[in-house]
Design an enzyme around this catalytic site. Structure first.
Site, mmCIF file in Angstrom:
data_model
loop_
_atom_site.group_PDB
_atom_site.id
_atom_site.type_symbol
_atom_site.label_atom_id
_atom_site.label_comp_id
_atom_site.label_asym_id
_atom_site.label_seq_id
_atom_site.Cartn_x
_atom_site.Cartn_y
_atom_site.Cartn_z
ATOM 1 N N LEU A 1 0.844 -1.201 0.000
ATOM 2 C CA LEU A 1 0.000 0.000 0.000
ATOM 3 C C LEU A 1 0.875 1.246 0.000
ATOM 4 C CD1 LEU A 1 -2.966 1.269 0.571
ATOM 5 C CD2 LEU A 1 -2.159 1.352 2.946
ATOM 6 N N GLU A 2 1.920 1.215 0.822
ATOM 7 C CA GLU A 2 2.847 2.339 0.907
ATOM 8 C C GLU A 2 3.572 2.560 -0.421
ATOM 9 O OE1 GLU A 2 3.920 1.561 5.624
ATOM 10 O OE2 GLU A 2 5.155 0.722 4.036
ATOM 11 N N LEU A 3 4.026 1.447 -1.010
ATOM 12 C CA LEU A 3 4.744 1.544 -2.286
ATOM 13 C C LEU A 3 3.868 2.177 -3.352
ATOM 14 C CD1 LEU A 3 7.206 0.808 -4.112
ATOM 15 C CD2 LEU A 3 6.016 -1.324 -4.619
#
Ligand SMILES: *[C@@H]1O[C@H](CO)[C@@H](O)[C@H](O)[C@H]1NC(C)=O
Ligand SMILES: *[C@@H]1O[C@H](CO)[C@@H](O)[C@H](O)[C@H]1NC(C)=O
Ligand SMILES: *[C@@H]1O[C@H](CO)[C@@H](O)[C@H](O)[C@H]1NC(C)=O
Length: 411
Positions: free
Chosen positions: A322-324
């Protein structure tokens, strides 16, 4: 001088002979005609050269006798046009350039117009001394007859195996006739030896190539150091007034090993050594918030997204992915965050589309285990290059000790 053509010969020759021409009676020639006992040649031409025979016939006791006298006529240049000696060589245009040890051969070529009863002299001097007085030089002379009794004299001076001193001497050729005297100096120079020049050229070229190679090596070995040095001294601090709360958001697989790497190693060096402010979600987020929203807001507040890649990272549905995705999207659309890939462990094959794209577009900084731990090593320099410029006043350098990984572990 007769060579200009017969019509220019303006004087007249008169022969006091009773005459018949050698090939037949002088009769019916326009310019040559007998006048009583005389043969008159109106205009002298070079073609009129030849033997003229005078025949006197007389009879005695019924017998006829022929008495003959032959005179040879030469056509010569006019004394009005006679000149002093004319030098063809040596002259200032021809340079005799020799190496020491070569034979020096100097021809002196002088043209003399015909002058009755005039001596024609040619001689060489070396440093003002007549060559007749010098033993070890050879002099030869030859004569070439020209038209109207003009001539060319070639006097050749040979100095065998000339020494450097010989090549510095003054070689002057003189010539004289009744009209005057002249001289001309031969320009003799010593040739700079060719091999010496080649050696110098080779040395120069070699030195240049060596310098280029050294520069290339220095560049390849030290370019990181050079860039970092430049940034540290001339770059402006990008972490002040950037409107971001954090310098680096660290995205990693929530797994014991990766966690240890992030919390101890990465955080230790980046925060303590380089002075960056890291955002590590599990540490910095407040409990109870909605994970997704909070993640995105933290990423918004960071200048860089540091992705720690390992096989665990690419498991579907993790927060790391999700962060990526959020980071890449931000980087592509607004450009207000930069994604940095750190390969902690090799990922064999990943099915995650975003990661494939990121790996193709971004440079990957590889963690090489023990080798990379030393904070002054290449891994950290490469990483520092990707991070914003930060000027720090080091307090740790006051004690003069290089921090090591071992000491970091105890932080
Ligand atoms: C003129 O006579 C001489 C000998 O007396 C001879 O050698 C020469 O060839 C003759 N010249 C011509 C043009 O016939
Ligand atoms: C004498 O000269 C003339 C003219 O060339 C010639 O005809 C004659 O035969 C000569 N006579 C003798 C005896 O040579
Ligand atoms: C060489 O010698 C000639 C006469 O001997 C003189 O005129 C000339 O100036 C000399 N050249 C040099 C360069 O001394």
């Amino acid at each position: 001088m007769g060579s200009a053509g017969c019509s220019q010969v303006s004087w007249h020759l008169v022969f006091l002979v009773l005459c018949l021409f050698v090939t037949g009676l002088v009769d019916g020639f326009n310019e040559r005609h007998p006048q009583g006992p005389r043969l008159i040649i109106g205009v002298v031409r070079s073609a009129y050269e030849g033997n003229y025979t005078c025949i006197v016939t007389f009879k005695d006791h019924g017998r006829t006798y022929n008495l003959t006298r032959t005179v040879k006529m030469k056509v010569v240049g006019s004394p009005n046009k006679a000149l002093p000696p004319q030098f063809t060589s040596p002259n200032e245009k021809v340079v005799y350039e020799l190496e020491a040890g070569d034979d020096l051969v100097l021809p002196c070529e002088v043209f003399f117009t015909f002058l009755k009863d005039s001596r024609t002299e040619v001689w060489w001097t070396i440093d003002g001394k007549n060559t007749d007085d010098i033993m070890d030089v050879k002099v030869t002379q030859s004569e070439i007859p020209r038209r109207f009794e003009d001539k060319t004299i070639i006097r050749t001076l040979t100095v065998a195996k000339a020494t450097p001193e010989d090549l510095k001497r003054n070689y002057t050729c003189y010539a004289r006739n009744a009209r005057g005297e002249g001289h001309s100096q031969a320009i003799v120079r010593m040739k700079v030896a060719a091999p010496k020049y080649t050696v110098e050229l080779a040395c120069g070229l070699g030195a240049t190539i060596l310098l280029v190679v050294v520069l290339i090596v220095i560049y390849h070995v030290y370019w990181l150091e050079m860039v970092l040095f430049y940034r540290a001294h001339f770059g402006t601090d990008e972490t002040i007034l950037d409107g971001k709360e954090y310098d680096v958001y660290v995205s990693y697989a929530r797994n014991a090993e990766e966690e240890e790497f992030v919390l101890l190693t990465l955080r230790g060096v980046l925060e303590n050594e380089f002075g960056y402010k890291l955002c590590i979600f599990d540490r910095d987020s407040l409990p109870g918030g909605i994970v997704t929203d909070e993640t995105l807001s933290f990423i918004q507040k960071s200048q860089r997204l540091l992705v720690v890649l390992s096989p665990n990272y690419v498991m579907q549905g993790t927060q790391a992915l999700l962060e990526l995705k959020a980071g890449l999207e931000n980087m592509a659309s607004k450009g207000n965050i930069k994604v940095i890939l750190v390969q902690y462990k090799v990922i064999k094959k990943s099915k995650v589309k975003e990661l494939k794209q990121a790996k193709a577009a971004l440079t990957i900084i590889k963690w090489k285990g023990e080798k990379s731990k030393f904070p002054k090593g290449r891994f950290w320099k490469e990483l520092q290059l990707e991070l914003p410029v930060k000027k720090i006043i080091r307090s740790s350098s006051l004690d003069g000790q290089e921090p090591s990984y071992v000491s970091l572990r105890n932080v």
